[in-house]
Design a protein around this motif. Structure first.
Motif, PDB file in Angstrom:
ATOM      1  N   GLN A  77       0.851  -1.507  -0.186  1.00 37.08           N
ATOM      2  CA  GLN A  77       0.166  -0.009   0.087  1.00 37.08           C
ATOM      3  C   GLN A  77       1.065   1.209  -0.042  1.00 37.08           C
ATOM      4  N   GLU A  80       1.906   2.477  -3.488  1.00 34.09           N
ATOM      5  CA  GLU A  80       0.731   2.772  -4.442  1.00 34.09           C
ATOM      6  C   GLU A  80       0.893   2.489  -5.746  1.00 34.09           C
ATOM      7  N   ASP A  82      -1.060  -0.162  -8.602  1.00 36.49           N
ATOM      8  CA  ASP A  82      -2.146  -0.911  -8.485  1.00 36.49           C
ATOM      9  C   ASP A  82      -1.868  -2.281  -8.853  1.00 36.49           C
ATOM     10  N   GLU A 112      -8.340  -0.862  -6.599  1.00 40.64           N
ATOM     11  CA  GLU A 112      -8.537   0.634  -6.648  1.00 40.64           C
ATOM     12  C   GLU A 112      -9.021   1.136  -5.058  1.00 40.64           C
ATOM     13  N   GLU A 113      -9.771   0.416  -4.430  1.00 38.04           N
ATOM     14  CA  GLU A 113     -10.120   0.687  -3.221  1.00 38.04           C
ATOM     15  C   GLU A 113      -8.774   0.640  -2.142  1.00 38.04           C
ATOM     16  N   SER A 115      -5.526   0.121  -3.158  1.00 36.01           N
ATOM     17  CA  SER A 115      -3.909   0.553  -3.543  1.00 36.01           C
ATOM     18  C   SER A 115      -3.190   1.268  -2.644  1.00 36.01           C
ATOM     19  N   LYS A 117      -3.658   4.783  -3.415  1.00 33.82           N
ATOM     20  CA  LYS A 117      -3.644   6.177  -4.058  1.00 33.82           C
ATOM     21  C   LYS A 117      -4.640   6.897  -3.289  1.00 33.82           C
ATOM     22  N   GLY A 118      -5.638   6.429  -3.202  1.00 34.09           N
ATOM     23  CA  GLY A 118      -6.887   7.442  -2.628  1.00 34.09           C
ATOM     24  C   GLY A 118      -6.892   7.371  -1.102  1.00 34.09           C
ATOM     25  N   GLY A 119      -5.887   7.301  -0.325  1.00 35.38           N
ATOM     26  CA  GLY A 119      -5.886   6.880   1.032  1.00 35.38           C
ATOM     27  C   GLY A 119      -5.824   5.430   1.479  1.00 35.38           C
ATOM     28  N   GLY A 120      -6.617   4.419   0.612  1.00 33.06           N
ATOM     29  CA  GLY A 120      -6.634   2.985   0.809  1.00 33.06           C
ATOM     30  C   GLY A 120      -7.324   2.798   1.942  1.00 33.06           C
ATOM     31  N   LYS A 121      -8.044   1.587   2.080  1.00 34.42           N
ATOM     32  CA  LYS A 121      -8.599   1.018   3.119  1.00 34.42           C
ATOM     33  C   LYS A 121      -7.954  -0.029   3.786  1.00 34.42           C
TER      34      LYS A 121
END
Length: 143
Positions: A77, A80, A82, A112-113, A115, A117-121
């Protein structure tokens, strides 16, 4: 002139050292630590050691090399990427639910959820998604 040492003194110190070892292992704190505290700590410590040893062996950081633990997940993670996260998620799905067929579109969505890049879960959410969710793929029984 008196000798600086004697055999009796050496024999006595050996007996004291063996008694000391026996006293430590028979102490109640030793039993509490090894019986109760060590098993609580061991899964996380064991995962950390696995990931550390694995990263020392391999100089690359890819989804196919890191361990399938929270530490490996965090490393993937952090970079970053994918494609590497998708490889990691595929390995994790094959490990935790080997009879699950997942389409590539679903892998892309999950990647996408998670990876980063957008904060990541989180790792826990990924495990929960793979173990409990029945709408990410089709399960089949192996012959």
């Amino acid at each position: 002139m008196e000798d600086s040492w004697s055999w009796e003194e050496i024999n006595n110190t050996t007996e004291i050292n063996s008694d000391l070892c026996e006293n430590v292992t028979n102490h109640w704190l030793y039993f509490v630590f090894t019986g109760y505290l060590l098993p609580i700590l061991s899964p996380r410590v064991r995962d950390w050691f696995k990931e550390t040893i694995n990263s020392l062996r391999n100089n690359k950081l890819t989804g196919e090399i890191v361990t399938l633990t929270e530490y490996g997940f965090n490393k993937i993670q952090d970079i970053e990427d994918d494609k590497e996260m998708e490889n990691f998620i595929k390995r994790l799905c094959n490990s935790r639910r080997p009879g699950l067929l997942i389409q590539d579109k679903m892998y892309d969505k999950i990647t996408e959820e998670f990876s980063g890049k957008g904060g990541g879960k989180s790792w826990r959410y990924l495990i929960k998604l793979i173990d409990n969710s029945h709408n990410i793929g089709t399960a089949f029984a192996r012959p």
